[in-house]
Design a protein around this motif. Structure first.
Motif, mmCIF file in Angstrom:
data_model
loop_
_atom_site.group_PDB
_atom_site.id
_atom_site.type_symbol
_atom_site.label_atom_id
_atom_site.label_comp_id
_atom_site.label_asym_id
_atom_site.label_seq_id
_atom_site.Cartn_x
_atom_site.Cartn_y
_atom_site.Cartn_z
ATOM 1 N N THR A 16 -1.471 2.820 -6.618
ATOM 2 C CA THR A 16 -0.894 1.691 -5.843
ATOM 3 C C THR A 16 -1.054 0.414 -6.701
ATOM 4 O O THR A 16 -0.089 -0.414 -6.924
ATOM 5 N N TYR A 17 -2.073 0.215 -7.329
ATOM 6 C CA TYR A 17 -2.071 -0.762 -8.536
ATOM 7 C C TYR A 17 -1.012 -0.788 -9.395
ATOM 8 O O TYR A 17 -0.199 -1.751 -9.731
ATOM 9 N N LEU A 34 -10.406 -3.404 -10.269
ATOM 10 C CA LEU A 34 -10.301 -2.665 -9.049
ATOM 11 C C LEU A 34 -11.916 -2.257 -8.437
ATOM 12 O O LEU A 34 -12.574 -2.003 -9.321
ATOM 13 N N SER A 59 -4.882 7.179 -4.429
ATOM 14 C CA SER A 59 -5.913 6.227 -4.945
ATOM 15 C C SER A 59 -5.289 4.741 -5.066
ATOM 16 O O SER A 59 -4.312 4.678 -5.237
ATOM 17 N N LYS A 60 -6.496 4.009 -5.206
ATOM 18 C CA LYS A 60 -6.230 2.605 -5.586
ATOM 19 C C LYS A 60 -5.621 2.322 -6.874
ATOM 20 O O LYS A 60 -4.800 1.442 -7.051
ATOM 21 N N HIS A 107 0.755 -1.023 -0.054
ATOM 22 C CA HIS A 107 -0.094 -0.094 -0.014
ATOM 23 C C HIS A 107 0.903 1.115 -0.111
ATOM 24 O O HIS A 107 2.063 1.376 0.786
ATOM 25 N N PRO A 141 -12.648 1.869 0.134
ATOM 26 C CA PRO A 141 -11.280 1.752 0.635
ATOM 27 C C PRO A 141 -11.476 0.745 1.652
ATOM 28 O O PRO A 141 -12.470 0.539 2.292
ATOM 29 N N ASN A 186 -11.488 7.225 -5.400
ATOM 30 C CA ASN A 186 -11.067 5.835 -6.205
ATOM 31 C C ASN A 186 -12.043 5.731 -7.381
ATOM 32 O O ASN A 186 -11.488 5.439 -8.651
#
Length: 371
Positions: free
Chosen positions: A272-273, A353, A268-269, A231, A357, A340
């Motif tokens: 991180t992705y 995704l 945001s996701k 993360h 959260p 997100n």
């Protein structure tokens, strides 16, 4: 290899991602064939406490290679899941033409993502908008660094915007971004650095000699070098000097998008992705962050993102100083969910995704996130 020969190997899987091995990956992808590859979790082999890959390459390219990703399964289940993948391919097996890896930064072997993920690399990278810099290594932290709580606040300059402004304040210490624990939006203001002229004269001759001096005290985004179990947490910062472990990003001259949009993206996701795909190790390397693709939002969407990011910064700042209030947790979670959603839709990653959260990743001190 002999003609029509094959090579089977087991080795740590960092060869698939990190910069050091990019020439090897380029040669392999262009000149050899990856027939199959299995990526294992730590402990996938008994007594091998490393993350491993097992693969077969040949001297001719197959139409497609077959890939098995076991990194989401516990070490004790690796053999069972591998056998299942070979006998009846489930959703953690993939088929890819290896030429797709030529589109990846550094020819990274990223085989488990969608076409949308890959196609987004046609957009500009974060490095086109941001100066992303590593900071200072003092060479003697015991001498130069102190905890904020241990220094008289009258000796700290909290609002300098340049080295010249710091000197005019006649203070001794400046806030110092040193990374710290996983935290988003604002915080980790734990340290100060002795930064008067006499101290700078010493620092300029030791450690890494104060790189990126022109960026000291400027508005920026900072983060922790070591990420938290995959993360990534970024924070807003200004009026500070920064450390190697607290690397920073600064708006490039001419960038029309404000810093809050980039901060929201990095929290945001989606960011991180991409970061985990480019380098699934514990260290968030500057080079990997530079290579994340960035899709520019419309003015209307950018305004909404800016509002949400500023609210989260304010909540996190008050929380850092133990001035939070009831409802902050729910508000910041609601804002992160919307952020997100915006970026997942922009990047067309709805199949990979979700926007919800994780409560454990809402980094507020005031509530222990036990929901």
């Amino acid at each position: 290899l002999n003609q029509d020969g094959f090579l089977g190997a087991v080795c740590p899987y960092n060869w698939m991602f990190i910069k050091t091995f990019s020439p090897l990956r380029e040669y392999t992808i262009k000149n050899m064939g990856i027939y199959n590859l299995m990526q294992l979790n730590c402990g996938g082999y008994n007594k091998a406490v490393v993350y491993l890959s097992a693969f077969v390459v040949g001297d001719k390219k197959p139409a497609d290679g077959y890939y098995i990703r076991l990194t989401d399964f516990k070490a004790k289940n690796q053999q069972e899941m591998a056998l299942k993948a070979c006998l009846s391919p489930p959703n953690y097996t993939y088929k890819k033409n290896q030429d797709v890896f030529l589109k990846m930064p550094g020819y990274a072997i990223i085989y488990w993502t969608s076409d949308s993920f890959i196609n987004n690399f046609r957009h500009k990278k974060l490095s086109d908008y941001l100066d992303i810099r590593q900071g200072m290594a003092t060479g003697d932290n015991e001498r130069f660094l102190r905890k904020v709580a241990n220094i008289n606040s009258n000796d700290i300059c909290f609002n300098a915007q340049s080295i010249e402004a710091f000197d005019k304040s006649n203070k001794i210490y400046a806030p110092y971004n040193k990374g710290g624990k996983y935290r988003k939006w604002w915080g980790n203001r734990d340290y100060v650095i002795k930064f008067d002229k006499a101290s700078r004269d010493v620092l300029s001759c030791q450690g890494n000699r104060m790189p990126s001096k022109k960026f000291y005290f400027k508005e920026c985004i900072t983060w922790t070098l070591v990420s938290s179990k995959g993360h990534f947490g970024a924070r807003y910062s200004n009026n500070s000097v920064f450390d190697v472990g607290g690397s920073c990003a600064f708006l490039k001259e001419g960038t029309k998008i404000n810093i809050y949009v980039f901060l929201a993206f990095l929290c945001s996701k989606v960011a991180t992705y991409y970061l985990n795909a480019l380098n699934p190790t514990l260290n968030a390397q500057v080079g990997d962050i530079k290579n994340i693709p960035f899709i520019e939002p419309s003015i209307k969407i950018a305004d909404e993102i800016t509002k949400l990011a500023k609210e989260n910064i304010e909540i996190s700042c008050l929380d850092w100083y133990n001035k939070g209030k009831t409802g902050d947790f729910d508000k910041i979670k609601q804002n992160e969910q919307r952020i997100n959603q915006i970026f997942i839709e922009m990047y067309s990653l709805q199949e990979e995704l979700d926007c919800q959260p994780d409560d454990k990743l809402i980094t507020l001190k005031g509530e222990k996130n036990e929901k």
